[in-house]
Design an enzyme around this catalytic site. Structure first.
Site, PDB file in Angstrom:
ATOM      1  N   LYS A 120       0.826  -1.228   0.000  1.00 45.76           N
ATOM      2  CA  LYS A 120       0.000   0.000   0.000  1.00 45.76           C
ATOM      3  C   LYS A 120       0.849   1.263   0.000  1.00 45.76           C
ATOM      4  O   LYS A 120       0.655   2.154  -0.810  1.00 45.76           O
ATOM      5  CB  LYS A 120      -0.855   0.072   1.276  1.00 45.76           C
ATOM      6  CG  LYS A 120      -2.023  -0.820   1.336  1.00 45.76           C
ATOM      7  CD  LYS A 120      -2.769  -0.579   2.635  1.00 45.76           C
ATOM      8  CE  LYS A 120      -1.869  -0.605   3.820  1.00 45.76           C
ATOM      9  NZ  LYS A 120      -2.098  -1.361   4.945  1.00 45.76           N
ATOM     10  N   ARG A 143     -10.393   1.423   8.548  1.00 50.87           N
ATOM     11  CA  ARG A 143     -10.070   0.031   8.862  1.00 50.87           C
ATOM     12  C   ARG A 143     -11.225  -0.706   9.525  1.00 50.87           C
ATOM     13  O   ARG A 143     -11.090  -1.891   9.815  1.00 50.87           O
ATOM     14  CB  ARG A 143      -8.866  -0.017   9.784  1.00 50.87           C
ATOM     15  CG  ARG A 143      -7.568  -0.207   8.959  1.00 50.87           C
ATOM     16  CD  ARG A 143      -6.472  -0.205   9.837  1.00 50.87           C
ATOM     17  NE  ARG A 143      -5.300  -0.910   9.934  1.00 50.87           N
ATOM     18  CZ  ARG A 143      -4.107  -0.447   9.583  1.00 50.87           C
ATOM     19  NH1 ARG A 143      -3.983   0.666   8.922  1.00 50.87           N
ATOM     20  NH2 ARG A 143      -3.033  -1.090   9.880  1.00 50.87           N
ATOM     21  N   ARG A 181      10.716  -7.281   6.419  1.00 48.71           N
ATOM     22  CA  ARG A 181      10.647  -5.846   6.152  1.00 48.71           C
ATOM     23  C   ARG A 181      11.567  -5.079   7.105  1.00 48.71           C
ATOM     24  O   ARG A 181      11.649  -5.387   8.286  1.00 48.71           O
ATOM     25  CB  ARG A 181       9.191  -5.421   6.370  1.00 48.71           C
ATOM     26  CG  ARG A 181       8.882  -3.998   6.111  1.00 48.71           C
ATOM     27  CD  ARG A 181       7.445  -3.844   5.726  1.00 48.71           C
ATOM     28  NE  ARG A 181       6.527  -3.959   6.855  1.00 48.71           N
ATOM     29  CZ  ARG A 181       5.227  -3.695   6.757  1.00 48.71           C
ATOM     30  NH1 ARG A 181       4.712  -3.321   5.604  1.00 48.71           N
ATOM     31  NH2 ARG A 181       4.446  -3.806   7.808  1.00 48.71           N
ATOM     32  N   ARG A 221      10.211  -2.711  12.273  1.00 52.23           N
ATOM     33  CA  ARG A 221       9.098  -2.036  12.947  1.00 52.23           C
ATOM     34  C   ARG A 221       8.694  -2.830  14.177  1.00 52.23           C
ATOM     35  O   ARG A 221       8.668  -4.059  14.138  1.00 52.23           O
ATOM     36  CB  ARG A 221       7.891  -1.947  12.002  1.00 52.23           C
ATOM     37  CG  ARG A 221       7.925  -0.727  11.128  1.00 52.23           C
ATOM     38  CD  ARG A 221       6.863  -0.755  10.072  1.00 52.23           C
ATOM     39  NE  ARG A 221       5.533  -1.139  10.559  1.00 52.23           N
ATOM     40  CZ  ARG A 221       4.425  -0.950   9.836  1.00 52.23           C
ATOM     41  NH1 ARG A 221       4.488  -0.398   8.645  1.00 52.23           N
ATOM     42  NH2 ARG A 221       3.249  -1.320  10.312  1.00 52.23           N
ATOM     43  N   ARG A 230      -2.745  -8.659  13.496  1.00 50.23           N
ATOM     44  CA  ARG A 230      -3.187  -7.733  12.443  1.00 50.23           C
ATOM     45  C   ARG A 230      -3.936  -8.465  11.335  1.00 50.23           C
ATOM     46  O   ARG A 230      -4.917  -7.959  10.800  1.00 50.23           O
ATOM     47  CB  ARG A 230      -1.990  -6.967  11.858  1.00 50.23           C
ATOM     48  CG  ARG A 230      -1.339  -6.023  12.837  1.00 50.23           C
ATOM     49  CD  ARG A 230      -0.666  -4.852  12.148  1.00 50.23           C
ATOM     50  NE  ARG A 230       0.276  -5.225  11.110  1.00 50.23           N
ATOM     51  CZ  ARG A 230       1.592  -5.340  11.285  1.00 50.23           C
ATOM     52  NH1 ARG A 230       2.116  -5.099  12.467  1.00 50.23           N
ATOM     53  NH2 ARG A 230       2.363  -5.676  10.300  1.00 50.23           N
TER      54      ARG A 230
HETATM   55  P1  AMP Z   1       0.069   0.662   9.378  1.00 50.14           P
HETATM   56  O1  AMP Z   1       1.364   1.357   9.135  1.00 50.14           O
HETATM   57  O2  AMP Z   1      -1.033   1.165   8.476  1.00 50.14           O
HETATM   58  O3  AMP Z   1       0.194  -0.826   9.378  1.00 50.14           O
HETATM   59  O4  AMP Z   1      -0.402   1.072  10.861  1.00 50.14           O
HETATM   60  C1  AMP Z   1       0.387   0.737  11.989  1.00 50.14           C
HETATM   61  C2  AMP Z   1      -0.473   0.678  13.243  1.00 50.14           C
HETATM   62  O5  AMP Z   1      -1.099   1.968  13.469  1.00 50.14           O
HETATM   63  C3  AMP Z   1      -1.653  -0.294  13.176  1.00 50.14           C
HETATM   64  O6  AMP Z   1      -1.257  -1.614  13.486  1.00 50.14           O
HETATM   65  C4  AMP Z   1      -2.577   0.317  14.237  1.00 50.14           C
HETATM   66  O7  AMP Z   1      -2.104   0.042  15.551  1.00 50.14           O
HETATM   67  C5  AMP Z   1      -2.409   1.801  13.991  1.00 50.14           C
HETATM   68  N1  AMP Z   1      -3.372   2.276  12.952  1.00 50.14           N
HETATM   69  C6  AMP Z   1      -3.068   2.768  11.724  1.00 50.14           C
HETATM   70  N2  AMP Z   1      -4.184   3.104  11.050  1.00 50.14           N
HETATM   71  C7  AMP Z   1      -5.218   2.811  11.875  1.00 50.14           C
HETATM   72  C8  AMP Z   1      -6.646   2.910  11.754  1.00 50.14           C
HETATM   73  N3  AMP Z   1      -7.234   3.389  10.644  1.00 50.14           N
HETATM   74  N4  AMP Z   1      -7.404   2.508  12.805  1.00 50.14           N
HETATM   75  C9  AMP Z   1      -6.835   2.045  13.932  1.00 50.14           C
HETATM   76  N5  AMP Z   1      -5.509   1.896  14.113  1.00 50.14           N
HETATM   77  C10 AMP Z   1      -4.700   2.285  13.102  1.00 50.14           C
END
Ligand code: AMP
Length: 217
Positions: free
Chosen positions: A14, A89, A123, A156, A167
């Site tokens: 993404k 989400r 990653r 990360r 996740r």
């Molecule tokens: P990502 O980089 O998009 O995988 O986001 C990393 C982490 O941020 C996720 O595992 C959540 O803990 C939090 N996060 C990001 N976007 C959201 C969202 N739309 N709703 C809730 N938590 C989020």
């Protein structure tokens, strides 16, 4: 003005695909995960609130997510539009979003769970300039160092096997229904996330009716 959402399980590409579209179309790239990671690094109040949930691979509370998205879009630095990644989400976030913004397209990157595991666990990230690496497909030239700025690479905090399983479960349970909601509005474009990055980008552009992608642009 283009308003896009890019969806897909973690590791589906993404962020990479959104950045490629942003560069070419002058879109603002809004990654909720990046915003939260910035807060954690800067030790802000929001950072303290989200740190634990993020490290465990759990979703952050909807109120806080909505506030962050509202504030970010309120900056209005998106004259040509935006591409938002990692949001919405779940059903509530999708409703909040659809009430406030018309969406032109939802790009859905499809990737089987096994491929997600293979990619995510290899990653690496540069905490200084934000560049992403992958020890399978996209290794840094010098092991453990960023090609762009030379900073040491990190994993990360949420790219552990436990957090990844959390996740994936969350994605299937909560995010899939969001896709169904968007499907009813006929804005979803399904794109196979398995081919090389450039091919995925070309497929995205084709389905959105945009001009083609040239790798050396
Ligand atoms: P990502 O980089 O998009 O995988 O986001 C990393 C982490 O941020 C996720 O595992 C959540 O803990 C939090 N996060 C990001 N976007 C959201 C969202 N739309 N709703 C809730 N938590 C989020």
């Amino acid at each position: 003005m283009r308003k896009y959402v890019i969806m897909g399980v973690q590791g589906s590409g993404k962020g990479t695909q959104a950045k490629m579209l942003r560069q070419d179309l002058d879109l603002a790239h809004i990654s909720v995960g990046d915003i939260f990671r910035w807060h954690v690094r800067q030790h802000t109040k929001i950072g303290a609130q989200v740190k634990r949930a993020m490290a465990a691979g759990e979703l952050v509370g909807d109120d806080l997510v909505e506030e962050v998205v509202r504030r970010r879009l309120g900056i209005h630095d998106w004259n040509y539009g935006f591409i938002i990644d990692g949001f919405p989400r779940n059903g509530r976030q999708a409703e909040f979003f659809m009430e406030s913004y018309d969406i032109d397209a939802v790009i859905h990157l499809e990737l089987p769970d096994d491929e997600v595991r293979r990619r995510v666990l290899s990653r690496r990230l540069c905490p200084s300039c934000g560049m992403d690496y992958n020890l399978i497909a996209d290794r840094p030239e010098v092991e453990g160092r960023c090609d762009i700025c030379g900073h040491g690479l990190i994993t990360r905090a949420d790219d552990t096997p436990e957090a990844l399983e959390a996740r994936l479960t969350d994605y299937h349970a909560k995010t899939r229904p969001v896709l169904e909601l968007f499907r009813r509005k006929e804005v979803v474009h399904d794109v196979d996330g398995r081919p090389p990055v450039d091919e995925v980008q070309s497929a995205i552009r084709k389905t959105l009716g945009l001009s083609g992608y040239r790798a050396d642009d």
